[in-house]
Design a protein around this motif. Structure first.
Motif, PDB file in Angstrom:
ATOM      1  N   TYR A  39       0.820  -1.217   0.000  1.00 55.01           N
ATOM      2  CA  TYR A  39       0.000   0.000   0.000  1.00 55.01           C
ATOM      3  C   TYR A  39       0.848   1.260   0.000  1.00 55.01           C
ATOM      4  CZ  TYR A  39      -4.077  -2.882   0.527  1.00 55.01           C
ATOM      5  OH  TYR A  39      -5.058  -3.795   0.298  1.00 55.01           O
ATOM      6  N   TRP A  40       2.034   1.169   0.569  1.00 52.20           N
ATOM      7  CA  TRP A  40       2.955   2.311   0.540  1.00 52.20           C
ATOM      8  C   TRP A  40       3.544   2.467  -0.863  1.00 52.20           C
ATOM      9  CZ3 TRP A  40       8.390   2.099  -0.202  1.00 52.20           C
ATOM     10  CH2 TRP A  40       9.053   3.319  -0.015  1.00 52.20           C
ATOM     11  N   ARG A  41       3.889   1.361  -1.479  1.00 56.40           N
ATOM     12  CA  ARG A  41       4.564   1.363  -2.774  1.00 56.40           C
ATOM     13  C   ARG A  41       3.606   1.541  -3.949  1.00 56.40           C
ATOM     14  NH1 ARG A  41       7.731   1.655  -6.794  1.00 56.40           N
ATOM     15  NH2 ARG A  41       8.953  -0.070  -7.533  1.00 56.40           N
ATOM     16  N   TYR A  42       2.454   0.879  -3.890  1.00 54.62           N
ATOM     17  CA  TYR A  42       1.546   0.862  -5.032  1.00 54.62           C
ATOM     18  C   TYR A  42       0.186   1.423  -4.659  1.00 54.62           C
ATOM     19  CZ  TYR A  42       5.091  -2.380  -6.608  1.00 54.62           C
ATOM     20  OH  TYR A  42       6.285  -2.939  -6.945  1.00 54.62           O
ATOM     21  N   THR A  52       2.895   5.196  -5.409  1.00 56.17           N
ATOM     22  CA  THR A  52       2.291   6.284  -4.650  1.00 56.17           C
ATOM     23  C   THR A  52       3.248   7.477  -4.596  1.00 56.17           C
ATOM     24  OG1 THR A  52       3.222   5.552  -2.542  1.00 56.17           O
ATOM     25  CG2 THR A  52       1.061   4.634  -3.180  1.00 56.17           C
ATOM     26  N   GLN A  53       2.722   8.626  -4.293  1.00 56.35           N
ATOM     27  CA  GLN A  53       3.560   9.813  -4.181  1.00 56.35           C
ATOM     28  C   GLN A  53       4.549   9.656  -3.027  1.00 56.35           C
ATOM     29  OE1 GLN A  53       3.599  12.388  -6.450  1.00 56.35           O
ATOM     30  NE2 GLN A  53       5.504  12.779  -5.367  1.00 56.35           N
ATOM     31  N   ASP A  54       4.101   9.024  -1.939  1.00 52.50           N
ATOM     32  CA  ASP A  54       4.958   8.811  -0.778  1.00 52.50           C
ATOM     33  C   ASP A  54       6.184   7.969  -1.142  1.00 52.50           C
ATOM     34  OD1 ASP A  54       5.552   9.223   1.903  1.00 52.50           O
ATOM     35  OD2 ASP A  54       4.508   7.400   2.546  1.00 52.50           O
ATOM     36  N   SER A  55       5.973   6.885  -1.879  1.00 51.13           N
ATOM     37  CA  SER A  55       7.116   6.052  -2.261  1.00 51.13           C
ATOM     38  C   SER A  55       7.986   6.738  -3.314  1.00 51.13           C
ATOM     39  CB  SER A  55       6.658   4.667  -2.731  1.00 51.13           C
ATOM     40  OG  SER A  55       5.891   4.752  -3.902  1.00 51.13           O
ATOM     41  N   LYS A  56       7.378   7.495  -4.209  1.00 47.74           N
ATOM     42  CA  LYS A  56       8.165   8.259  -5.187  1.00 47.74           C
ATOM     43  C   LYS A  56       9.067   9.270  -4.470  1.00 47.74           C
ATOM     44  CE  LYS A  56       4.934   8.180  -9.063  1.00 47.74           C
ATOM     45  NZ  LYS A  56       4.059   8.993  -9.914  1.00 47.74           N
ATOM     46  N   TRP A  58      10.197   9.016  -1.406  1.00 42.60           N
ATOM     47  CA  TRP A  58      11.249   8.267  -0.711  1.00 42.60           C
ATOM     48  C   TRP A  58      12.367   7.907  -1.691  1.00 42.60           C
ATOM     49  CZ3 TRP A  58      13.745   3.611  -1.010  1.00 42.60           C
ATOM     50  CH2 TRP A  58      14.537   3.289   0.090  1.00 42.60           C
ATOM     51  N   VAL A  59      11.997   7.450  -2.874  1.00 37.62           N
ATOM     52  CA  VAL A  59      12.994   7.089  -3.885  1.00 37.62           C
ATOM     53  C   VAL A  59      13.833   8.308  -4.253  1.00 37.62           C
ATOM     54  CG1 VAL A  59      13.294   6.412  -6.309  1.00 37.62           C
ATOM     55  CG2 VAL A  59      11.755   5.117  -4.834  1.00 37.62           C
ATOM     56  N   ARG A  60      13.191   9.440  -4.457  1.00 39.27           N
ATOM     57  CA  ARG A  60      13.900  10.666  -4.819  1.00 39.27           C
ATOM     58  C   ARG A  60      14.896  11.062  -3.719  1.00 39.27           C
ATOM     59  NH1 ARG A  60       9.815  13.737  -5.177  1.00 39.27           N
ATOM     60  NH2 ARG A  60       9.127  12.949  -7.165  1.00 39.27           N
ATOM     61  N   GLU A  61      14.491  10.900  -2.468  1.00 42.66           N
ATOM     62  CA  GLU A  61      15.349  11.286  -1.336  1.00 42.66           C
ATOM     63  C   GLU A  61      16.459  10.278  -1.066  1.00 42.66           C
ATOM     64  OE1 GLU A  61      12.568  11.704   1.867  1.00 42.66           O
ATOM     65  OE2 GLU A  61      11.516  13.342   0.869  1.00 42.66           O
ATOM     66  N   ASN A  62      16.301   9.044  -1.531  1.00 43.57           N
ATOM     67  CA  ASN A  62      17.250   7.980  -1.190  1.00 43.57           C
ATOM     68  C   ASN A  62      17.981   7.400  -2.386  1.00 43.57           C
ATOM     69  OD1 ASN A  62      16.904   7.315   1.863  1.00 43.57           O
ATOM     70  ND2 ASN A  62      14.866   7.755   1.065  1.00 43.57           N
ATOM     71  N   SER A  63      18.042   8.163  -3.457  1.00 43.53           N
ATOM     72  CA  SER A  63      18.799   7.706  -4.614  1.00 43.53           C
ATOM     73  C   SER A  63      19.272   8.913  -5.409  1.00 43.53           C
ATOM     74  CB  SER A  63      17.936   6.798  -5.501  1.00 43.53           C
ATOM     75  OG  SER A  63      16.891   7.523  -6.102  1.00 43.53           O
ATOM     76  N   ASN A  64      20.205   8.630  -6.293  1.00 46.41           N
ATOM     77  CA  ASN A  64      20.602   9.668  -7.234  1.00 46.41           C
ATOM     78  C   ASN A  64      20.281   9.139  -8.626  1.00 46.41           C
ATOM     79  OD1 ASN A  64      22.647   7.849  -7.874  1.00 46.41           O
ATOM     80  ND2 ASN A  64      24.187   8.907  -6.668  1.00 46.41           N
ATOM     81  N   TRP A  65      21.008   9.493  -9.616  1.00 49.12           N
ATOM     82  CA  TRP A  65      20.700   9.088 -10.989  1.00 49.12           C
ATOM     83  C   TRP A  65      21.297   7.735 -11.353  1.00 49.12           C
ATOM     84  CZ3 TRP A  65      17.104  11.906 -13.216  1.00 49.12           C
ATOM     85  CH2 TRP A  65      16.942  13.219 -12.805  1.00 49.12           C
ATOM     86  N   TYR A  66      22.124   7.168 -10.468  1.00 50.56           N
ATOM     87  CA  TYR A  66      22.901   5.982 -10.830  1.00 50.56           C
ATOM     88  C   TYR A  66      22.664   4.828  -9.867  1.00 50.56           C
ATOM     89  CZ  TYR A  66      25.174   9.441 -13.709  1.00 50.56           C
ATOM     90  OH  TYR A  66      25.399  10.429 -14.620  1.00 50.56           O
ATOM     91  N   CYS A  67      22.641   3.618 -10.415  1.00 51.84           N
ATOM     92  CA  CYS A  67      22.484   2.407  -9.611  1.00 51.84           C
ATOM     93  C   CYS A  67      23.727   2.230  -8.734  1.00 51.84           C
ATOM     94  CB  CYS A  67      22.307   1.197 -10.532  1.00 51.84           C
ATOM     95  SG  CYS A  67      22.172  -0.369  -9.650  1.00 51.84           S
ATOM     96  N   PRO A  68      23.547   1.998  -7.421  1.00 49.38           N
ATOM     97  CA  PRO A  68      24.703   1.848  -6.537  1.00 49.38           C
ATOM     98  C   PRO A  68      25.477   0.549  -6.776  1.00 49.38           C
ATOM     99  CG  PRO A  68      22.686   1.417  -5.343  1.00 49.38           C
ATOM    100  CD  PRO A  68      22.291   1.903  -6.707  1.00 49.38           C
ATOM    101  N   ILE A  69      24.911  -0.388  -7.527  1.00 49.23           N
ATOM    102  CA  ILE A  69      25.604  -1.651  -7.794  1.00 49.23           C
ATOM    103  C   ILE A  69      26.434  -1.549  -9.065  1.00 49.23           C
ATOM    104  CG2 ILE A  69      25.344  -4.121  -8.270  1.00 49.23           C
ATOM    105  CD1 ILE A  69      22.682  -3.970  -6.725  1.00 49.23           C
ATOM    106  N   CYS A  70      25.760  -1.339 -10.199  1.00 53.37           N
ATOM    107  CA  CYS A  70      26.457  -1.367 -11.485  1.00 53.37           C
ATOM    108  C   CYS A  70      27.013  -0.008 -11.894  1.00 53.37           C
ATOM    109  CB  CYS A  70      25.542  -1.908 -12.575  1.00 53.37           C
ATOM    110  SG  CYS A  70      24.109  -0.858 -12.937  1.00 53.37           S
ATOM    111  N   GLY A  71      26.484   1.063 -11.294  1.00 54.82           N
ATOM    112  CA  GLY A  71      26.972   2.393 -11.615  1.00 54.82           C
ATOM    113  C   GLY A  71      26.357   3.017 -12.851  1.00 54.82           C
ATOM    114  N   TYR A  72      25.483   2.304 -13.540  1.00 57.17           N
ATOM    115  CA  TYR A  72      24.845   2.847 -14.737  1.00 57.17           C
ATOM    116  C   TYR A  72      23.693   3.774 -14.362  1.00 57.17           C
ATOM    117  CZ  TYR A  72      27.345  -0.262 -17.900  1.00 57.17           C
ATOM    118  OH  TYR A  72      28.327  -0.890 -18.621  1.00 57.17           O
TER     119      TYR A  72
END
Length: 152
Positions: A39-42, A52-56, A58-72
């Motif tokens: 319910y938080w995510r979808y 949901t706007q709440d999960s969007k 959270w993603v914006r606040e906890n990520s940048n433009w690049y995957c922390p694993i592969c770097g792409y």
């Protein structure tokens, strides 16, 4: 002995022991926590309706433009996803534990699948040794500590 003194395999054996004990005693609240993630995510808990706007936020606040694993850049790898470091299929009560969530690209998320973190870290070490340090830095150490503390 502190967690820092233990080998990685020992840490995850401890997590599995705690997880197995807890998993067999899941409470109604554990299932509600598991469902709360959907319910938080979808919107309406329905994958078809979008996030949901709440999960969007959270993603914006906890990520940048690049995957922390592969770097792409996420857009080069099919977009970004919210992933559970310790799979919610094995740790449903950690579904909404934000220390258990991270944002990774869709390709890396599919490759990780439902792998337990220890197996995933080992998999990366064997197959993609140049990516291992990034995965090791994302290790859910605080989560492991909280699992250990819950046994006291």
């Amino acid at each position: 002995m502190s967690l820092k003194d233990k080998e990685l395999k020992e840490l995850f054996e401890l997590a599995d022991n705690i997880g197995n004990k807890r998993y067999h005693r899941l409470t109604h609240q554990d299932f509600e926590t598991y469902r709360k993630f959907d319910y938080w995510r979808y919107i309406n808990g329905d994958y078809e309706c979008g996030t949901t706007q709440d999960s969007k936020d959270w993603v914006r606040e906890n990520s940048n433009w690049y995957c922390p694993i592969c770097g792409y850049h996420y857009s080069d790898k099919g977009g970004k996803t919210i992933d559970h470091k310790l799979p919610r299929s094995q740790y449903p009560w950690l579904s909404m534990e934000f220390n258990n969530l991270w944002v990774i690209c869709q390709v890396c998320n599919k490759e990780k699948g439902e792998m337990h973190w220890y197996k995933y870290e080992h998999y990366i070490f064997v197959h993609y040794p140049d990516l291992y340090l990034a995965v090791k830095m994302a290790r859910p150490s605080q989560l492991l500590q909280s699992l250990k503390d819950s046994t006291k």
